[in-house]
Design a protein around this motif. Structure first.
Motif, PDB file in Angstrom:
ATOM      1  N   MET A   1     -52.566  82.985   0.898  1.00  0.00           N
ATOM      2  CA  MET A   1     -52.453  81.802   1.716  1.00  0.00           C
ATOM      3  C   MET A   1     -51.583  82.119   2.931  1.00  0.00           C
ATOM      4  SD  MET A   1     -51.042  78.218   0.430  1.00  0.00           S
ATOM      5  CE  MET A   1     -50.635  76.975   1.540  1.00  0.00           C
ATOM      6  N   ILE A   2     -52.019  81.795   4.088  1.00  0.00           N
ATOM      7  CA  ILE A   2     -51.291  82.054   5.330  1.00  0.00           C
ATOM      8  C   ILE A   2     -50.758  80.721   5.841  1.00  0.00           C
ATOM      9  CG2 ILE A   2     -51.456  82.853   7.691  1.00  0.00           C
ATOM     10  CD1 ILE A   2     -53.661  84.725   6.763  1.00  0.00           C
ATOM     11  N   ILE A   3     -49.459  80.694   6.093  1.00  0.00           N
ATOM     12  CA  ILE A   3     -48.842  79.474   6.617  1.00  0.00           C
ATOM     13  C   ILE A   3     -48.628  79.666   8.107  1.00  0.00           C
ATOM     14  CG2 ILE A   3     -46.841  77.991   6.520  1.00  0.00           C
ATOM     15  CD1 ILE A   3     -46.474  78.854   3.625  1.00  0.00           C
ATOM     16  N   THR A   4     -49.088  78.728   8.874  1.00  0.00           N
ATOM     17  CA  THR A   4     -48.913  78.800  10.323  1.00  0.00           C
ATOM     18  C   THR A   4     -48.091  77.623  10.784  1.00  0.00           C
ATOM     19  OG1 THR A   4     -50.948  77.581  10.681  1.00  0.00           O
ATOM     20  CG2 THR A   4     -51.096  80.000  10.693  1.00  0.00           C
ATOM     21  N   GLY A   5     -47.606  77.716  11.989  1.00  0.00           N
ATOM     22  CA  GLY A   5     -46.808  76.622  12.548  1.00  0.00           C
ATOM     23  C   GLY A   5     -45.333  76.974  12.501  1.00  0.00           C
ATOM     24  N   THR A   6     -44.506  76.021  12.873  1.00  0.00           N
ATOM     25  CA  THR A   6     -43.067  76.277  12.965  1.00  0.00           C
ATOM     26  C   THR A   6     -42.307  75.744  11.768  1.00  0.00           C
ATOM     27  OG1 THR A   6     -42.775  74.238  14.199  1.00  0.00           O
ATOM     28  CG2 THR A   6     -43.076  76.264  15.471  1.00  0.00           C
ATOM     29  N   GLN A   7     -42.997  75.242  10.768  1.00  0.00           N
ATOM     30  CA  GLN A   7     -42.323  74.669   9.609  1.00  0.00           C
ATOM     31  C   GLN A   7     -41.459  75.698   8.885  1.00  0.00           C
ATOM     32  OE1 GLN A   7     -45.416  73.276   7.162  1.00  0.00           O
ATOM     33  NE2 GLN A   7     -45.914  71.500   8.418  1.00  0.00           N
ATOM     34  N   ASN A   8     -41.968  76.858   8.641  1.00  0.00           N
ATOM     35  CA  ASN A   8     -41.284  77.846   7.814  1.00  0.00           C
ATOM     36  C   ASN A   8     -40.668  78.985   8.604  1.00  0.00           C
ATOM     37  OD1 ASN A   8     -41.948  76.411   5.556  1.00  0.00           O
ATOM     38  ND2 ASN A   8     -43.884  77.495   5.254  1.00  0.00           N
ATOM     39  N   THR A   9     -40.623  78.879   9.900  1.00  0.00           N
ATOM     40  CA  THR A   9     -40.033  79.963  10.684  1.00  0.00           C
ATOM     41  C   THR A   9     -38.530  79.745  10.779  1.00  0.00           C
ATOM     42  OG1 THR A   9     -40.417  78.806  12.742  1.00  0.00           O
ATOM     43  CG2 THR A   9     -42.101  80.384  12.040  1.00  0.00           C
ATOM     44  N   LYS A  10     -37.792  80.826  10.613  1.00  0.00           N
ATOM     45  CA  LYS A  10     -36.339  80.759  10.707  1.00  0.00           C
ATOM     46  C   LYS A  10     -35.897  81.246  12.071  1.00  0.00           C
ATOM     47  CE  LYS A  10     -34.388  81.119   6.157  1.00  0.00           C
ATOM     48  NZ  LYS A  10     -33.504  81.906   5.305  1.00  0.00           N
ATOM     49  N   LYS A  11     -34.819  80.688  12.539  1.00  0.00           N
ATOM     50  CA  LYS A  11     -34.230  81.124  13.797  1.00  0.00           C
ATOM     51  C   LYS A  11     -33.350  82.340  13.500  1.00  0.00           C
ATOM     52  CE  LYS A  11     -31.466  79.276  17.537  1.00  0.00           C
ATOM     53  NZ  LYS A  11     -30.691  78.118  17.992  1.00  0.00           N
ATOM     54  N   HIS A  12     -33.606  83.435  14.160  1.00  0.00           N
ATOM     55  CA  HIS A  12     -32.850  84.660  13.919  1.00  0.00           C
ATOM     56  C   HIS A  12     -31.926  84.950  15.094  1.00  0.00           C
ATOM     57  CE1 HIS A  12     -35.086  85.714  10.352  1.00  0.00           C
ATOM     58  NE2 HIS A  12     -36.207  85.429  11.002  1.00  0.00           N
ATOM     59  N   GLY A  13     -30.785  85.524  14.769  1.00  0.00           N
ATOM     60  CA  GLY A  13     -29.851  85.943  15.808  1.00  0.00           C
ATOM     61  C   GLY A  13     -29.098  84.776  16.421  1.00  0.00           C
ATOM     62  N   GLY A  14     -28.343  85.070  17.426  1.00  0.00           N
ATOM     63  CA  GLY A  14     -27.582  84.042  18.112  1.00  0.00           C
ATOM     64  C   GLY A  14     -26.270  83.729  17.407  1.00  0.00           C
ATOM     65  N   ARG A  15     -25.583  82.792  17.952  1.00  0.00           N
ATOM     66  CA  ARG A  15     -24.286  82.410  17.424  1.00  0.00           C
ATOM     67  C   ARG A  15     -24.454  81.510  16.204  1.00  0.00           C
ATOM     68  NH1 ARG A  15     -19.372  80.449  21.185  1.00  0.00           N
ATOM     69  NH2 ARG A  15     -17.838  80.259  19.541  1.00  0.00           N
ATOM     70  N   PRO A  16     -23.662  81.739  15.138  1.00  0.00           N
ATOM     71  CA  PRO A  16     -23.774  80.876  13.960  1.00  0.00           C
ATOM     72  C   PRO A  16     -23.285  79.458  14.264  1.00  0.00           C
ATOM     73  CG  PRO A  16     -22.090  82.564  13.634  1.00  0.00           C
ATOM     74  CD  PRO A  16     -22.721  82.810  14.964  1.00  0.00           C
ATOM     75  N   THR A  17     -23.825  78.493  13.558  1.00  0.00           N
ATOM     76  CA  THR A  17     -23.430  77.106  13.793  1.00  0.00           C
ATOM     77  C   THR A  17     -22.028  76.868  13.261  1.00  0.00           C
ATOM     78  OG1 THR A  17     -24.435  76.431  11.722  1.00  0.00           O
ATOM     79  CG2 THR A  17     -25.802  76.244  13.697  1.00  0.00           C
ATOM     80  N   VAL A  18     -21.323  75.945  13.901  1.00  0.00           N
ATOM     81  CA  VAL A  18     -19.961  75.597  13.523  1.00  0.00           C
ATOM     82  C   VAL A  18     -20.027  74.423  12.547  1.00  0.00           C
ATOM     83  CG1 VAL A  18     -17.734  74.784  14.396  1.00  0.00           C
ATOM     84  CG2 VAL A  18     -19.103  76.338  15.765  1.00  0.00           C
ATOM     85  N   ALA A  19     -19.152  74.450  11.548  1.00  0.00           N
ATOM     86  CA  ALA A  19     -19.107  73.356  10.584  1.00  0.00           C
ATOM     87  C   ALA A  19     -18.784  72.050  11.309  1.00  0.00           C
ATOM     88  CB  ALA A  19     -18.063  73.634   9.515  1.00  0.00           C
TER      89      ALA A  19
END
Length: 129
Positions: A1-19
């Motif tokens: 099964m191939i999932i397309t779209g932005t539902q399951n894509t993770k954002k990689h890199g960049g600055r981590p989010t602050v609490a």
């Protein structure tokens, strides 16, 4: 099964989010005279902080730590050197036997004890103020 779209894509890199608790979301405008601004600028540099960070810290915690004095830095370096000497003497004691190193070890430990005693006395004086 191939999932397309932005539902399951993770954002990689960049600055981590602050609490959420640490996120800075509110701004306050404060005006200073030229003289007060210069004093603030010098104090923030002594504390080795950005001015906004220094103002925030000094407002919430009036005892903002400043950069250590030159004499304290000198004593710290001397203690680091003594610790290095102690490590070297310990290594030699394991190799050659501790009986040969009694005099230098005893002298070095006496010097370290003296410095630690002085710092404790200074700390006690500051607490009593």
């Amino acid at each position: 099964m191939i999932i397309t779209g932005t539902q399951n894509t993770k954002k990689h890199g960049g600055r981590p989010t602050v609490a959420e608790a640490r996120r800075l979301t509110r701004a306050v405008t404060v005006k200073f005279s030229k003289k007060d601004y210069e004093i603030l600028k010098v104090r923030s540099k002594k504390a080795n902080k950005h001015m906004a960070e220094y103002i925030r810290d000094s407002t919430l915690n009036p005892d903002v730590a400043q950069k250590p004095l030159e004499a304290v830095t000198k004593d710290y370096r001397m203690l680091v050197g003594m610790a290095n000497n102690l490590n070297q003497l310990t290594k030699m004691a394991h190799q050659e036997g501790i009986i040969y190193l009694y005099v230098p070890l005893n002298s070095l430990l006496g010097d370290i004890s003296h410095i630690v005693r002085e710092y404790k006395q200074d700390a006690d004086k500051k607490r009593k103020r």
